[in-house]
Design a protein around this motif. Structure first.
Motif, short mmCIF file in Angstrom:
data_model
loop_
_atom_site.label_atom_id
_atom_site.label_comp_id
_atom_site.label_asym_id
_atom_site.label_seq_id
_atom_site.Cartn_x
_atom_site.Cartn_y
_atom_site.Cartn_z
N SER A 1 48.75 43.53 37.04
CA SER A 1 49.82 42.57 36.77
C SER A 1 49.57 41.29 37.54
N ALA B 1 51.06 50.67 39.64
CA ALA B 1 51.20 50.92 38.20
C ALA B 1 52.65 51.08 37.79
N THR C 1 54.14 40.84 47.95
CA THR C 1 53.70 42.24 47.85
C THR C 1 52.20 42.36 48.05
N ARG D 1 54.21 54.02 37.80
CA ARG D 1 54.30 55.32 37.10
C ARG D 1 54.33 56.42 38.16
#
Ligand code: NAP
Length: 284
Positions: free
Chosen positions: A168, A210, A142, A212
């Motif tokens: 992360s 995130a 990623t 979100r």
């Protein structure tokens, strides 16, 4: 709307990978990926299926192994580590494990059982440490996909102000590191960062990871910024939404979700499997 699509880039990488996989198979080495999955939730099942389908289309064999305990994962990984037919191993998240560990630490902890040569998603502490030290290792797909998209769309990185939202181990930190390696000036924001809109508005390039939906609205983005949306949030209608309000694309460049980072990530993962297979065939 200014979109920075990923599908065309992904198709190019997949085509190259399929050719390389075909050549290896003809020479007697069938590239083979193993996906170890410990959960059966819909998002994980979808992710595993999409990798298996993409692998099949590229001529890469893909074995999916299911187990639901940390011990089961370790045993499966140990067996895959010793199997000369397996070239790449990935662990699908979420994972079971010590509640004291963050999800990222849980992945890294279990991934210690994946040999460096087979760690095609750069999940183990050894791969991550080597990446940080500038030694050869597979980068998390990623994070690499973010850089590949920026390069594909000819976005200059050197000297630019970049803000990464998310820290992360899987996405935020490695992507920040890869950007730093390319001479960007990188700020990492997270859930405790004060004044997020003002911070992200300083970014010429904004990378959002995130998880979100809608976290980043139009007030977070400066005009003409380049915005890479890594977020993949399941929507109630069975679709996928990013972390960034799509309205941002009316005044800045934005990667779509779906069709941005996701397909490039899968394509790079498969490219890594073929590289791992080639390395194994060459005995290196
Ligand atoms: P994660 O482990 O949950 O990390 C999320 C990060 O975002 C954390 O660092 C967290 O801060 C930060 N954050 C959460 N809420 C925030 C807020 N309100 N303001 C600022 N920062 C906030 O997630 P991940 O594994 O990195 O994944 C991130 C997203 O990328 C998810 O949607 C995931 O599905 C997606 N993803 C996509 C791909 C792909 O190929 N497209 C691959 C992997 C992941 P704290 O550290 O302070 O908690």
């Amino acid at each position: 709307l200014t979109q920075l699509p990923g599908r065309e880039l992904a198709a190019g990488i997949r085509a190259e990978t399929a050719t390389a996989a075909g050549e290896l198979t003809e020479s007697g080495c069938q590239p083979r990926l193993a996906v170890v999955s410990a959960t059966s939730d819909e998002a994980t099942a979808w992710y595993v299926r999409s990798i298996a389908n993409a692998a099949a289309r590229a001529g890469i064999a893909c074995d999916v192994q299911r187990t639901n305990t940390s011990e089961g994962i370790r045993a499966t990984l140990a067996q895959l580590a010793d199997d000369p037919e397996i070239h790449g191993v990935i662990l699908a998240t979420p994972l079971p494990g010590a509640p004291a560990l963050s999800p990222g630490a849980r992945l890294a902890n279990l991934a210690t059982s994946i040999p460096l040569a087979k760690d095609v998603d750069g999940a183990s502490p050894e791969s991550l440490g080597r990446l940080l030290a500038g030694l050869p290792a597979f980068a998390p797909a990623t994070a690499e996909a973010v850089l590949a998209l920026l390069d594909h769309h000819e976005v200059e990185l050197s000297g630019r102000r970049v803000v990464v939202v998310g820290r992360s181990v899987v996405v935020g930190k490695p992507v920040a590191h890869l950007l730093l390696e390319r001479d960007a000036t990188v700020t990492i924001a997270h859930s405790r960062s004060a004044g997020l809109p003002a911070l992200t508005r300083q970014a010429e390039i904004l990378v959002v990871a995130a998880g979100r939906a809608g976290l980043i609205g139009t007030e977070h983005v400066s005009p003409a910024a380049v915005v890479i949306d890594v977020g993949t949030n399941p929507t109630s209608d069975g679709g996928l939404a990013g972390d960034v309000d799509p309205a941002v694309a009316s005044f800045a460049s934005l990667t779509p979700v779906p069709g941005g980072v996701g397909p490039v990530t899968t394509a790079l993962l498969l490219r890594h499997v073929v590289r791992a297979a080639r390395n194994a065939a060459q005995g290196s």
